[in-house]
Design an enzyme around this catalytic site. Structure first.
Site, PDB file in Angstrom:
ATOM      1  N   THR A   1       0.851  -1.202   0.000  1.00  0.00           N
ATOM      2  CA  THR A   1       0.000   0.000   0.000  1.00  0.00           C
ATOM      3  C   THR A   1       0.881   1.245   0.000  1.00  0.00           C
ATOM      4  OG1 THR A   1      -1.736  -1.183   1.187  1.00  0.00           O
ATOM      5  CG2 THR A   1      -1.810   1.222   1.291  1.00  0.00           C
TER       6      THR A   1
ATOM      7  N   GLU B   1      -2.047  -2.749  14.175  1.00  0.00           N
ATOM      8  CA  GLU B   1      -2.613  -2.684  12.827  1.00  0.00           C
ATOM      9  C   GLU B   1      -3.997  -3.337  12.789  1.00  0.00           C
ATOM     10  OE1 GLU B   1      -0.345  -4.771   9.843  1.00  0.00           O
ATOM     11  OE2 GLU B   1      -1.730  -4.234   8.256  1.00  0.00           O
TER      12      GLU B   1
HETATM   13  C1  LIG Z   1      -5.013  -4.108  -1.190  1.00  0.00           C
HETATM   14  C2  LIG Z   1      -3.965  -4.776  -0.372  1.00  0.00           C
HETATM   15  C3  LIG Z   1      -3.101  -4.014   0.407  1.00  0.00           C
HETATM   16  C4  LIG Z   1      -2.068  -4.632   1.127  1.00  0.00           C
HETATM   17  N1  LIG Z   1      -1.152  -3.849   1.787  1.00  0.00           N
HETATM   18  C5  LIG Z   1      -0.045  -4.419   2.306  1.00  0.00           C
HETATM   19  C6  LIG Z   1       1.025  -3.615   2.814  1.00  0.00           C
HETATM   20  O1  LIG Z   1       0.950  -2.381   2.837  1.00  0.00           O
HETATM   21  N2  LIG Z   1       2.147  -4.235   3.250  1.00  0.00           N
HETATM   22  C7  LIG Z   1       2.281  -5.602   3.249  1.00  0.00           C
HETATM   23  O2  LIG Z   1       3.323  -6.092   3.668  1.00  0.00           O
HETATM   24  N3  LIG Z   1       1.278  -6.389   2.801  1.00  0.00           N
HETATM   25  C8  LIG Z   1       0.124  -5.842   2.310  1.00  0.00           C
HETATM   26  N4  LIG Z   1      -0.890  -6.628   1.804  1.00  0.00           N
HETATM   27  C9  LIG Z   1      -0.739  -8.076   1.840  1.00  0.00           C
HETATM   28  C10 LIG Z   1      -1.732  -8.802   2.743  1.00  0.00           C
HETATM   29  O3  LIG Z   1      -1.380  -8.627   4.081  1.00  0.00           O
HETATM   30  C11 LIG Z   1      -1.774 -10.266   2.280  1.00  0.00           C
HETATM   31  O4  LIG Z   1      -2.479 -10.279   1.056  1.00  0.00           O
HETATM   32  C12 LIG Z   1      -2.425 -11.177   3.279  1.00  0.00           C
HETATM   33  O5  LIG Z   1      -1.636 -11.300   4.438  1.00  0.00           O
HETATM   34  C13 LIG Z   1      -2.672 -12.574   2.692  1.00  0.00           C
HETATM   35  O6  LIG Z   1      -1.555 -13.072   2.049  1.00  0.00           O
HETATM   36  P1  LIG Z   1      -1.708 -13.663   0.548  1.00  0.00           P
HETATM   37  O7  LIG Z   1      -2.495 -12.678  -0.225  1.00  0.00           O
HETATM   38  O8  LIG Z   1      -0.387 -14.054   0.054  1.00  0.00           O
HETATM   39  O9  LIG Z   1      -2.630 -14.946   0.715  1.00  0.00           O
HETATM   40  P2  LIG Z   1      -2.150 -16.424   1.105  1.00  0.00           P
HETATM   41  O10 LIG Z   1      -1.329 -16.389   2.333  1.00  0.00           O
HETATM   42  O11 LIG Z   1      -1.568 -17.091  -0.095  1.00  0.00           O
HETATM   43  O12 LIG Z   1      -3.548 -17.111   1.447  1.00  0.00           O
HETATM   44  C14 LIG Z   1      -4.429 -17.637   0.456  1.00  0.00           C
HETATM   45  C15 LIG Z   1      -5.605 -18.310   1.179  1.00  0.00           C
HETATM   46  O13 LIG Z   1      -5.106 -19.384   2.020  1.00  0.00           O
HETATM   47  C16 LIG Z   1      -5.555 -19.189   3.360  1.00  0.00           C
HETATM   48  N5  LIG Z   1      -4.525 -19.636   4.308  1.00  0.00           N
HETATM   49  C17 LIG Z   1      -3.199 -19.360   4.293  1.00  0.00           C
HETATM   50  N6  LIG Z   1      -2.588 -19.899   5.354  1.00  0.00           N
HETATM   51  C18 LIG Z   1      -3.557 -20.513   6.086  1.00  0.00           C
HETATM   52  C19 LIG Z   1      -3.589 -21.263   7.302  1.00  0.00           C
HETATM   53  N7  LIG Z   1      -2.465 -21.456   8.026  1.00  0.00           N
HETATM   54  N8  LIG Z   1      -4.777 -21.739   7.746  1.00  0.00           N
HETATM   55  C20 LIG Z   1      -5.918 -21.518   7.042  1.00  0.00           C
HETATM   56  N9  LIG Z   1      -5.954 -20.843   5.875  1.00  0.00           N
HETATM   57  C21 LIG Z   1      -4.801 -20.326   5.403  1.00  0.00           C
HETATM   58  C22 LIG Z   1      -5.758 -17.672   3.467  1.00  0.00           C
HETATM   59  O14 LIG Z   1      -6.617 -17.355   4.548  1.00  0.00           O
HETATM   60  C23 LIG Z   1      -6.351 -17.356   2.097  1.00  0.00           C
HETATM   61  O15 LIG Z   1      -7.724 -17.662   2.113  1.00  0.00           O
HETATM   62  C24 LIG Z   1      -1.947  -6.038   1.124  1.00  0.00           C
HETATM   63  C25 LIG Z   1      -2.843  -6.817   0.363  1.00  0.00           C
HETATM   64  C26 LIG Z   1      -3.822  -6.196  -0.389  1.00  0.00           C
HETATM   65  C27 LIG Z   1      -4.734  -7.058  -1.233  1.00  0.00           C
END
Ligand SMILES: Cc1cc2nc3c(=O)[nH]c(=O)nc-3n(C[C@H](O)[C@H](O)[C@H](O)COP(=O)(O)OP(=O)(O)OC[C@H]3O[C@@H](n4cnc5c(N)ncnc54)[C@H](O)[C@@H]3O)c2cc1C
Length: 376
Positions: free
Chosen positions: A155, A236
């Protein structure tokens, strides 16, 4: 529940948001624009460093105060609230909580005035929920660290001047955080992402190709990254819940206005009990989410915060926000599905709240882990 100071802050931010943030919100969403000038204006209210002391240009408020700012900005434009959160909490609060005096003096005043925009980069293309498995490496050569890796979904990344970046500094999940300036060699901004919602908050990939970071820009102490991450994540999760509450509040307000005006079968649709049920449910969810979030914020302020409480308000507030927006669209009928009204934007924005700052699934895992550990 709120002190006079909190009420005053809430009123000030509401008035500001109505005047400055609401007018461009729909257009910014439509064209996926970003309005960095808003940072200067929020800075003039002293709210860019809402949780940090006045001597750095901050607002000297507590976590509850920061949550109220999120709520009032989120009520009119969740994208602006999200960018504000990335700046004021993930970057500014983080540097203040974990940095040394020289780092605070060097970076905080410009971040608090809005001269510089902040961001935080933890997530990577292959490491989201499993953030501790990050692959970005920082290697010390002489007086500089060389950072190599990629960060994803950051972000404010497109416009940020000052970024707190997490990287591996050893084996066995030794992680440290670094203050990176956009002018450092080896740093570049990758693709800006096209998103479903939160479209006026820019999100992008960041690339570190042997990015040179002076040794003194290790935030706090070396290898302290995981502890710092844990501390900041609770703050956060609580403050971001304020954005969910703001969205749910907006969905309820728009629904009430519409239910009073729209007539079918010769009377306002608000007279129909099935519509009344939706309104009553939205109100109940909203008040429950607000109470839980304020309680978590107060506990954090009193030094009694816990991961389970912070995660509980995050998961509850984000999920009821999505549900409230779905109800709002249902109440507005066909008009609710169209861009002439705001409720479809609220829904697109709300969905992010179940993903960012740790997904709902991850929050539930954390809550259960803590409950089981304490034998409750
Ligand atoms: C608009 C936006 C802004 C963001 N801003 C920032 C930012 O400023 N800085 C930053 O560092 N990050 C940022 N993020 C990242 C955000 O924190 C991650 O998208 C989030 O933590 C999920 O990670 P991922 O998208 O890789 O999903 P994944 O970790 O790949 O997860 C995919 C799916 O698997 C599930 N899953 C994963 N592990 C488990 C588990 N152990 N048990 C059950 N289910 C599980 C998840 O819940 C999800 O449904 C942002 C994301 C978005 C979309």
């Amino acid at each position: 529940m709120l002190t006079r100071e909190h009420e005053l802050l809430k009123d000030t931010v509401r008035e500001f948001a109505e005047r400055e943030v609401r007018p461009p919100a729909r257009d910014l969403d439509e064209r996926q624009g970003f309005n960095p000038a808003i940072f200067h204006r929020i800075g003039s209210l002293g709210l860019l460093g809402v949780t940090i002391p006045e001597n750095f240009g901050g607002g000297d408020m507590d976590i509850l105060g920061a949550t109220l700012c999120m709520e009032e900005l989120g009520r009119v434009c969740a994208s602006t609230a999200l960018s504000y959160l990335a700046h004021s909490i993930l970057c500014v609060h983080n540097i203040h909580a974990n940095g040394n005096e020289a780092q605070k003096n060097k970076y905080l005043p410009d971040l608090c005035s809005g001269k510089k925009i902040g961001a935080m980069a933890m997530t990577e293309p292959d490491h989201g929920s499993d953030a501790m498995g990050l692959e970005t490496k920082a290697v010390l050569e002489g007086n500089e660290y060389y950072l190599t890796g990629r960060k994803m979904f950051i972000t404010n990344g497109t416009d940020a001047d000052t970024i707190v970046v997490y990287a591996s500094t050893g084996n066995d999940r030794q992680i440290s955080s670094f203050i990176v300036e956009k002018k450092f060699s080896g740093f570049s901004v990758g693709k800006k992402l096209s998103k479903l919602g939160m479209r006026a908050s820019p999100t992008c990939e960041l690339i570190f190709d042997r990015c040179r970071v002076p040794k003194e820009n290790v935030l706090g102490k070396l290898h302290e990254g995981i502890d710092q991450m844990q501390r900041t994540l609770n703050v956060e999760r609580i403050t971001i819940s304020g954005i969910s509450i703001g969205i749910a509040q907006a969905a309820l307000e728009d629904s009430l206005d519409y239910a009073k005006e729209r007539k079918q079968f010769g009377k306002p649709i608000g007279d129909f009990q099935l519509v009344q049920k939706m309104l009553a449910d939205m109100y109940t969810w909203l008040e429950a989410a607000r109470s839980l979030t304020y309680r978590a914020a107060k506990a954090q302020d009193a030094g009694e915060g816990s991961t389970s409480l912070a995660s509980a308000c995050k998961v509850y507030a984000s999920e009821i926000a999505t549900q409230a927006c779905l109800h709002a669209i249902q109440i507005l009928g066909g008009y609710g599905y169209c861009k002439d009204y705001n409720v479809e934007r609220y829904l697109r924005d709300a969905k992010l709240m179940e993903i960012g700052a740790g997904t709902s699934e991850v929050q539930r895992v954390l809550i259960a882990k803590q409950l089981l550990k304490s034998n409750l």
